[in-house]
Scaffold this motif. Structure first.
Motif, short mmCIF file in Angstrom:
data_model
loop_
_atom_site.label_atom_id
_atom_site.label_comp_id
_atom_site.label_asym_id
_atom_site.label_seq_id
_atom_site.Cartn_x
_atom_site.Cartn_y
_atom_site.Cartn_z
N VAL A 167 11.80 3.02 5.60
CA VAL A 167 11.56 3.08 7.06
C VAL A 167 11.45 4.55 7.48
CG1 VAL A 167 12.62 2.71 9.34
CG2 VAL A 167 12.73 0.89 7.62
N ASP A 168 12.39 5.36 7.01
CA ASP A 168 12.40 6.79 7.34
C ASP A 168 11.16 7.50 6.78
OD1 ASP A 168 14.28 9.05 8.39
OD2 ASP A 168 13.56 9.76 6.45
N ALA A 169 10.85 7.22 5.52
CA ALA A 169 9.69 7.87 4.87
C ALA A 169 8.39 7.51 5.58
CB ALA A 169 9.61 7.47 3.40
N SER A 170 8.28 6.27 6.05
CA SER A 170 7.03 5.83 6.67
C SER A 170 6.85 6.45 8.06
CB SER A 170 6.94 4.30 6.72
OG SER A 170 7.90 3.78 7.59
N ILE A 171 7.93 6.89 8.67
CA ILE A 171 7.82 7.63 9.95
C ILE A 171 7.39 9.06 9.68
CG2 ILE A 171 9.17 8.63 11.87
CD1 ILE A 171 10.99 6.15 11.70
N ARG A 172 7.90 9.66 8.61
CA ARG A 172 7.76 11.10 8.43
C ARG A 172 6.63 11.53 7.49
NH1 ARG A 172 12.25 14.22 7.17
NH2 ARG A 172 12.87 12.77 5.54
N THR A 173 6.03 10.57 6.82
CA THR A 173 5.03 10.95 5.82
C THR A 173 3.76 11.52 6.44
OG1 THR A 173 3.87 10.22 3.84
CG2 THR A 173 3.87 8.69 5.69
N SER A 174 3.12 12.42 5.69
CA SER A 174 1.78 12.88 6.08
C SER A 174 0.89 12.97 4.83
CB SER A 174 1.87 14.24 6.79
OG SER A 174 2.33 15.23 5.90
N VAL A 175 1.09 12.01 3.93
CA VAL A 175 0.26 11.98 2.72
C VAL A 175 -1.16 11.54 3.06
CG1 VAL A 175 2.20 11.56 1.12
CG2 VAL A 175 1.03 9.60 2.20
N ASP A 176 -2.04 11.61 2.08
CA ASP A 176 -3.45 11.25 2.33
C ASP A 176 -3.61 9.74 2.56
OD1 ASP A 176 -4.41 10.02 -0.53
OD2 ASP A 176 -2.86 11.57 -0.73
N ASP A 177 -4.71 9.39 3.18
CA ASP A 177 -4.96 8.00 3.59
C ASP A 177 -4.89 7.02 2.42
OD1 ASP A 177 -5.55 9.51 5.78
OD2 ASP A 177 -7.41 8.44 6.29
N GLU A 178 -5.37 7.46 1.27
CA GLU A 178 -5.40 6.57 0.11
C GLU A 178 -3.98 6.18 -0.32
OE1 GLU A 178 -7.54 6.73 -4.24
OE2 GLU A 178 -8.30 8.04 -2.63
N THR A 179 -3.07 7.18 -0.29
CA THR A 179 -1.69 6.90 -0.67
C THR A 179 -1.04 5.95 0.33
OG1 THR A 179 -1.57 9.11 -1.64
CG2 THR A 179 0.53 7.98 -1.29
N VAL A 180 -1.36 6.13 1.62
CA VAL A 180 -0.80 5.22 2.64
C VAL A 180 -1.28 3.79 2.36
CG1 VAL A 180 -0.80 4.61 5.10
CG2 VAL A 180 -0.60 7.01 4.41
N ARG A 181 -2.58 3.65 2.06
CA ARG A 181 -3.11 2.29 1.84
C ARG A 181 -2.53 1.66 0.57
NH1 ARG A 181 -8.18 4.79 3.60
NH2 ARG A 181 -8.18 4.54 5.87
N ALA A 182 -2.31 2.49 -0.46
CA ALA A 182 -1.70 1.97 -1.69
C ALA A 182 -0.26 1.53 -1.42
CB ALA A 182 -1.73 3.05 -2.78
N ALA A 183 0.43 2.28 -0.54
CA ALA A 183 1.81 1.94 -0.18
C ALA A 183 1.85 0.57 0.50
CB ALA A 183 2.41 3.02 0.73
N VAL A 184 0.90 0.35 1.42
CA VAL A 184 0.85 -0.94 2.13
C VAL A 184 0.73 -2.08 1.12
CG1 VAL A 184 -0.47 -2.38 3.74
CG2 VAL A 184 -0.12 0.07 4.23
N ALA A 185 -0.19 -1.92 0.15
CA ALA A 185 -0.40 -2.98 -0.84
C ALA A 185 0.87 -3.22 -1.67
CB ALA A 185 -1.58 -2.61 -1.75
N SER A 186 1.54 -2.14 -2.07
CA SER A 186 2.76 -2.29 -2.88
C SER A 186 3.86 -2.98 -2.08
CB SER A 186 3.28 -0.93 -3.34
OG SER A 186 2.32 -0.25 -4.09
N ILE A 187 4.00 -2.58 -0.81
CA ILE A 187 5.06 -3.15 0.03
C ILE A 187 4.80 -4.64 0.24
CG2 ILE A 187 6.10 -3.12 2.33
CD1 ILE A 187 5.36 -0.04 2.35
N GLU A 188 3.53 -4.99 0.48
CA GLU A 188 3.21 -6.41 0.69
C GLU A 188 3.51 -7.24 -0.55
OE1 GLU A 188 -0.81 -6.17 2.15
OE2 GLU A 188 -0.15 -5.98 4.24
N ALA A 189 3.31 -6.64 -1.73
CA ALA A 189 3.61 -7.37 -2.97
C ALA A 189 5.11 -7.59 -3.12
CB ALA A 189 3.05 -6.59 -4.17
N VAL A 190 5.91 -6.57 -2.76
CA VAL A 190 7.37 -6.72 -2.84
C VAL A 190 7.83 -7.79 -1.85
CG1 VAL A 190 9.59 -5.58 -2.44
CG2 VAL A 190 7.74 -4.32 -3.55
N THR A 191 7.29 -7.76 -0.64
CA THR A 191 7.68 -8.75 0.37
C THR A 191 7.37 -10.16 -0.12
OG1 THR A 191 7.32 -7.14 2.12
CG2 THR A 191 7.34 -9.45 2.78
N ALA A 192 6.19 -10.32 -0.73
CA ALA A 192 5.81 -11.65 -1.25
C ALA A 192 6.79 -12.11 -2.33
CB ALA A 192 4.38 -11.60 -1.79
N SER A 193 7.24 -11.16 -3.17
CA SER A 193 8.18 -11.55 -4.23
C SER A 193 9.53 -11.98 -3.65
CB SER A 193 8.37 -10.39 -5.23
OG SER A 193 9.24 -9.40 -4.71
#
Lengths: 209, 209
Positions: free
Chosen positions: A31-57
């Protein structure tokens, strides 16, 4: 309306806390990292996909609805999902509340970016959440007597800084089904917010008492 | 203390919202899933490892400290990290606040497991967070005038159920540096919590005015 509850053994409580504590801590950091991050767009989109996979599990099996568990030794409800103290809720700071023998309670906690309102200051509504919860703990003798918030008055003396804080609460007096509680939040310089509240036993508990 | 701010263009605002909106939504669902899951221990431990890897990828670059961004067209602060309305804060429900021409504000929102206090009921402190924020929005004319919470009084008429809710706030009157605001939370049956508050312009803003 009475609230059904299940008793949980001390061993099972500790086992669950050991299993889920690291999960909640990891989500809280995310939660904290997602507020403060300023990584590139591709890394943000990859994070979304990874988080959605964890939530599904995790969603593959869920417990049904709210469960009120009571600890076999303390008799206190097990703070599981609570947004102030729940050890399975990443929204909770979480507050770890200490009860003294005289009925006072206190907690020391640290609030970071996720709780910020004005720059570098805790959101006033988060101060209200902390105080509502802590006064409720004092008024209900550690959540063993059902007494819910009737009124709550908060006085903001100055901005509460992010970082390490302390909060305290105690019962001034009780009158019949009502407990009159007071409390405050403090930083290193002193009190930042004061609170007083009236906590009332609901009708179903009066009849049962 | 005055608050420095940067103006953000409408295009950049929309670009950031499109990039980070899905990240925050994904983290919010993970918060909920991690409260309600009852999968086997191995899946929980695998989830922790995956989440920590995502957090590490996001932590690789961070913006420095709090940033107050103002939208070039509306002039309003961009709600980024705020725990009530921030579209980059998974703690926030988030409230999407509507301002009417008469200065009233209202919001319709849904609260799930992460906001639960008593079984099936919203935690009283979360009601306080919603109302503190909404009264503050009304008192500050959509956060365009700096007026911070001085006092806030909440009256809990009955339990607020989890699920779809509405909240409303308006300014009763202003006196010098103070705005007197009122508001309430409603479910389908009517009002559950009432609030009134005094919001005060800080000294630095009076001098600047």
């Amino acid at each position: 309306m009475s609230v059904p509850f299940e008793v949980i053994s001390a061993d099972e409580h500790d086992r669950l806390q050991e299993l889920y504590g690291p999960l909640t801590a990891a989500v809280r950091k995310l939660v904290d990292a997602s507020i403060r991050t300023s990584v590139d767009d591709e890394t943000v989109r990859a994070a979304v996909a990874s988080i959605e996979a964890v939530t599904a599990s995790l969603d593959r099996r869920q417990h049904d609805g709210p469960r009120t568990l009571r600890h076999e030794i303390t008799g206190r409800p097990v703070a599981w999902a609570d947004p102030a103290i729940g050890w399975r809720n990443a929204i909770a700071p979480p507050l770890q509340i200490q009860h003294t023998e005289t009925g006072r309670c206190w907690t020391e906690f640290t609030l970071g970016a996720a709780y910020e309102g004005p720059p570098n200051r805790v959101h006033g509504g988060i101060c209200a959440l902390v105080l509502d919860h802590l006064l409720g703990e004092a008024a209900s003798e550690g959540l063993t007597i059902p007494r819910f918030t009737g009124t709550l008055t908060l006085k903001y003396l100055r901005g509460t800084p992010l970082g390490p804080l302390r909060a305290e609460a105690w019962v001034d007096r009780t009158e019949g089904f009502k407990a009159f509680a007071r409390g405050r939040i403090l930083d290193a310089e002193g009190v930042t917010v004061e609170a007083e509240g009236i906590f009332v036993m609901p009708a179903w508990a009066r009849e049962a008492g």
